[in-house]
Design an enzyme around this catalytic site. Structure first.
Site, PDB file in Angstrom:
ATOM      1  CE  LYS A 127       4.780 -17.991  21.036  1.00 40.87           C
ATOM      2  NZ  LYS A 127       4.055 -17.921  22.608  1.00 40.87           N
TER       3      LYS A 127
ATOM      4  CG  ASP B  37       4.054 -15.804  24.686  1.00 44.52           C
ATOM      5  OD1 ASP B  37       3.066 -15.782  24.176  1.00 44.52           O
ATOM      6  OD2 ASP B  37       5.374 -15.931  24.347  1.00 44.52           O
TER       7      ASP B  37
ATOM      8  CE1 TYR C 164      -2.467   3.173   2.056  1.00 45.94           C
ATOM      9  CE2 TYR C 164      -3.904   2.217   0.812  1.00 45.94           C
ATOM     10  CZ  TYR C 164      -3.656   3.259   1.542  1.00 45.94           C
ATOM     11  OH  TYR C 164      -4.349   4.482   1.631  1.00 45.94           O
TER      12      TYR C 164
HETATM   13  N1  LIG Z   1      -4.612 -20.700  31.809  1.00 46.67           N
HETATM   14  C1  LIG Z   1      -4.409 -19.449  32.216  1.00 46.67           C
HETATM   15  N2  LIG Z   1      -4.105 -18.802  33.324  1.00 46.67           N
HETATM   16  C2  LIG Z   1      -3.474 -17.704  33.524  1.00 46.67           C
HETATM   17  N3  LIG Z   1      -3.249 -16.758  32.704  1.00 46.67           N
HETATM   18  C3  LIG Z   1      -3.386 -17.188  31.271  1.00 46.67           C
HETATM   19  C4  LIG Z   1      -4.005 -18.518  30.765  1.00 46.67           C
HETATM   20  N4  LIG Z   1      -4.002 -18.883  29.696  1.00 46.67           N
HETATM   21  C5  LIG Z   1      -3.762 -17.583  29.097  1.00 46.67           C
HETATM   22  N5  LIG Z   1      -3.286 -16.639  30.044  1.00 46.67           N
HETATM   23  C6  LIG Z   1      -2.882 -15.267  30.041  1.00 46.67           C
HETATM   24  O1  LIG Z   1      -3.182 -14.970  28.578  1.00 46.67           O
HETATM   25  C7  LIG Z   1      -1.935 -14.542  27.989  1.00 46.67           C
HETATM   26  C8  LIG Z   1      -1.826 -15.062  26.612  1.00 46.67           C
HETATM   27  O2  LIG Z   1      -2.456 -16.221  26.493  1.00 46.67           O
HETATM   28  P1  LIG Z   1      -1.547 -17.417  25.977  1.00 46.67           P
HETATM   29  O3  LIG Z   1      -2.002 -18.547  25.283  1.00 46.67           O
HETATM   30  O4  LIG Z   1      -0.847 -16.788  24.508  1.00 46.67           O
HETATM   31  O5  LIG Z   1      -0.191 -17.795  26.763  1.00 46.67           O
HETATM   32  P2  LIG Z   1       1.074 -17.262  26.756  1.00 46.67           P
HETATM   33  O6  LIG Z   1       1.577 -17.265  28.348  1.00 46.67           O
HETATM   34  O7  LIG Z   1       1.253 -16.317  25.868  1.00 46.67           O
HETATM   35  O8  LIG Z   1       1.965 -18.801  26.174  1.00 46.67           O
HETATM   36  P3  LIG Z   1       2.029 -19.152  24.735  1.00 46.67           P
HETATM   37  O9  LIG Z   1       1.328 -18.274  23.839  1.00 46.67           O
HETATM   38  O10 LIG Z   1       3.394 -19.344  24.536  1.00 46.67           O
HETATM   39  O11 LIG Z   1       1.175 -20.584  24.805  1.00 46.67           O
HETATM   40  C9  LIG Z   1      -0.701 -15.161  28.714  1.00 46.67           C
HETATM   41  O12 LIG Z   1       0.440 -14.727  28.496  1.00 46.67           O
HETATM   42  C10 LIG Z   1      -1.263 -15.103  30.100  1.00 46.67           C
HETATM   43  O13 LIG Z   1      -1.114 -13.879  30.646  1.00 46.67           O
HETATM   44  N1  LIG Z   2      -0.533  -5.773   1.578  1.00 42.95           N
HETATM   45  C1  LIG Z   2      -1.225  -4.480   1.149  1.00 42.95           C
HETATM   46  O1  LIG Z   2      -0.455  -3.481   1.749  1.00 42.95           O
HETATM   47  C2  LIG Z   2      -2.331  -4.455   0.327  1.00 42.95           C
HETATM   48  C3  LIG Z   2      -2.332  -2.961  -0.453  1.00 42.95           C
HETATM   49  C4  LIG Z   2      -3.989  -3.064  -1.076  1.00 42.95           C
HETATM   50  N2  LIG Z   2      -4.871  -3.270  -0.073  1.00 42.95           N
HETATM   51  C5  LIG Z   2      -3.911  -4.120  -2.193  1.00 42.95           C
HETATM   52  O2  LIG Z   2      -4.509  -4.950  -2.052  1.00 42.95           O
HETATM   53  O3  LIG Z   2      -3.061  -4.172  -3.185  1.00 42.95           O
HETATM   54 MG   LIG Z   3       1.162 -16.196  23.926  1.00 46.01          MG
END
Ligand SMILES: Nc1ncnc2c1ncn2[C@@H]1O[C@H](COP(=O)(O)OP(=O)(O)OP(=O)(O)O)[C@@H](O)[C@H]1O
Ligand SMILES: NC(=O)CC[C@H](N)C(=O)O
Ligand SMILES: [Mg+2]
Ligand SMILES: O=c1[nH]c(=O)c2[nH+]cn([C@@H]3O[C@H](COP(=O)(O)O)[C@@H](O)[C@H]3O)c2[nH]1
Length: 511
Positions: free
Chosen positions: A367, A227, A83
């Protein structure tokens, strides 16, 4: 305002933050600002160059997004992406039209002209396209510097103005030399130095948490995933026993997950509080089939549980989550007008009545950067290399109504998949792997008897940041083992299919 070598104007692409990430990878610090940022605020950062991101709009449409056109007269080097390219072409007098054939996925880049921005990258390199419009004619003063099979103007430039534009997305993983192209723009066109690193990021986040939290307490939502484990570690380093780590058993976890999480944290001397809220989650989800409604319910129920738990401790004013940029960009428009793809429970699912102030030190990163940060903080490898598991858990992997019998059926299939991947070494070689219970029944024949049972989909992907992904090319004999074992060992499943869709256009999860 501090010096920011590259300022990225966000026009709403799902990939905008990856631009900043790729520049960080090259040691160049950048900041993302809304496309509508004032010239004064842009120049207050004393940038050495600008990047115009991609976006979902069409430059010729009445509801498209346009920056202050003064940015083109600042004398700053500019790189337009997709874009952003179309904006540049339109601004300088070229034309942009709907493409007769949309182009999503890999393309081969053929150089027309030697150019510093391609320095040390090979002709014929793979790049990633995601566009439905195209540049029909380029402005005078610009020249075509690269083409692809479907894009006669895959890259253009007016080197006298230091303005460059790519139809493809150099920032995504599947543009094999994209990081180098962005580094070439920053280094050779803009004259930036490579000075940023992850160690400085960790210290910056610890200082930010101390400043934000003061002497108050923080409820740290821990899922056992990398995370939130990195967030918990950062918080313990920053504010010690002001952290209250809480793990919620929401009834949507994989087999043995609760025991595994409690064991890992106990072994690290962290006194994890486990709240069994499985009944609460499942009763609220009963009969709900719409994915976004499921996500909203799950997000709200998590906060209700955290709210109840927080009341057992005095002075808890903050909620810490392991929210990543991927969670954010797909849930809400960050700075530009991006489209909501799905409301991640920890972002789009948060209820308006929530009183907590959020502490989310990982909100701007991805990640693979979190894993790098986890290594810096000394987390064990089995925690660092754990596949992502979404907060809504199996609720978004049972298609349609979520109920305990289907959850139990899926858990049995999922543990078999993971067992085969661990025993064949493919767990470490892939980014994420899971099973999905489709609300599809089909006819089978087992022991000369007719069956009419469930179908499970196996989804295994390769990715680095979850923003783009390709299906993993697992050897057929391993796929056959997975299928045979699931069908033989799980009553109620008589068919297994393999998902061969990339992201885009599919997403990694089915809901
Ligand atoms: N079962 C849970 N208990 C407590 N907090 C949770 C739980 N599941 C998710 N969360 C919260 O939501 C956020 C995003 O969830 P997500 O599933 O992405 O877990 P994560 O810790 O990011 O690990 P990953 O994405 O690597 O699985 C987590 O970072 C955590 O803070
Ligand atoms: N990924 C983009 O920036 C797409 C630009 C515009 N929306 C298109 O479809 O061409
Ligand atoms: Mg996560
Ligand atoms: O914490 C989370 N809460 C969520 O609501 C959620 N939805 C998807 N995911 C994970 O994000 C990555 C990208 O998934 P999608 O391509 O399906 O959006 C993949 O790794 C998904 O597993 C989530 N993580």
């Amino acid at each position: 305002m501090k010096h920011v070598p590259i300022v990225v104007l966000d026009f709403g692409s799902q990939y905008t933050q990856i631009i900043a990430r790729k520049l960080r990878e090259s040691g160049v610090y950048s900041e993302i600002v809304p496309y509508s940022e004032s010239i004064e605020d842009i120049m207050a950062r004393t940038p050495k160059g600008l990047i115009l991101s991609g976006g979902p709009a069409s430059v010729y449409a009445t509801d498209s997004y346009h920056p202050d056109s003064t940015i083109f007269d600042l004398g700053l080097p500019i790189l337009g992406i997709c874009y952003g390219m179309q904006l540049i072409a339109q601004h300088f007098g070229g034309s942009v039209v709907p493409a007769s054939s949309h182009e999503y996925g890999k393309a081969k880049l053929e150089f027309i002209d030697e150019n510093e921005i391609f320095k040390d990258t090979p002709n014929g390199q793979t790049v990633w396209m995601s566009h439905g419009d195209r540049v029909e004619s380029i402005p005078s003063g610009f020249e075509k510097i690269a083409i692809s099979e479907n894009s006669p103007f895959a890259a253009i430039a007016d080197t006298s103005k230091n303005i460059y534009a790519f139809q493809f997305h150099p920032e995504v993983y599947h543009s094999e030399y994209g990081t180098k192209l962005l580094k070439n723009f920053a280094k050779y066109i803009c004259g930036c130095e490579s000075t940023w690193n992850m160690g400085s990021f960790a210290k910056e986040q610890i200082d930010r948490v101390k400043k934000q939290v003061g002497n108050k307490k923080v409820l740290c939502a821990v899922s056992g995933g990398v995370d939130s484990s990195v967030v918990a570690t950062l918080l313990f380093e920053a504010i010690g026993n002001q952290v209250i780590p809480v793990f919620v058993d929401n009834g949507l976890l994989r087999a043995n997950e609760r025991d595994q999480v409690e064991t890992i944290f106990r072994s690290r001397g962290i006194d994890l509080i486990t709240v069994d809220a499985s009944e609460k989650f499942l009763s609220k989800l009963a009969g709900i089939t719409d994915p976004e409604t499921k996500r909203k319910i799950i997000g709200e129920t998590f906060i209700e549980v955290f709210d109840t738990e927080a009341k057992k401790h005095s002075g808890v004013e903050f909620l810490a989550q392991g929210t990543l940029y991927t969670d954010v960009i797909e849930s809400v428009s960050v700075k530009g007008p991006s489209k909501t793809i799905k409301s991640h429970h920890n972002v789009g699912g948060l209820p308006d009545w929530m009183k907590f102030e959020l502490v989310e030190p990982l909100r701007e990163i991805f990640k693979d950067e979190v894993r790098e940060l986890g290594l810096e903080l000394g987390l064990p490898r089995n925690m660092i290399n754990r596949h992502p598991f979404p907060g809504p858990g199996l609720a978004i992997r049972v298609m349609g109504d979520v109920n305990k019998p289907d959850l139990d059926l899926l858990r049995k299939a999922d543990i078999i998949l993971l067992d085969v991947l661990h025993s064949t070494g493919y767990y470490e070689k892939t980014w994420q792997a899971f099973t999905v219970l489709l609300n599809v029944k089909s006819v089978g024949v087992m022991g000369d008897n007719r069956t009419y049972d469930n179908t499970v989909c196996v989804r295994i992907v390769d990715a680095t940041d979850g923003m783009t992904a390709t299906f993993a090319h697992i050897p057929h004999e391993i796929l056959e083992t997975i299928s045979r074992r699931i069908i033989n060992e799980v009553d109620g499943i008589n068919r297994v299919v393999y998902d061969i869709s990339s992201k885009p256009p599919a997403t990694i999860e089915w809901e």
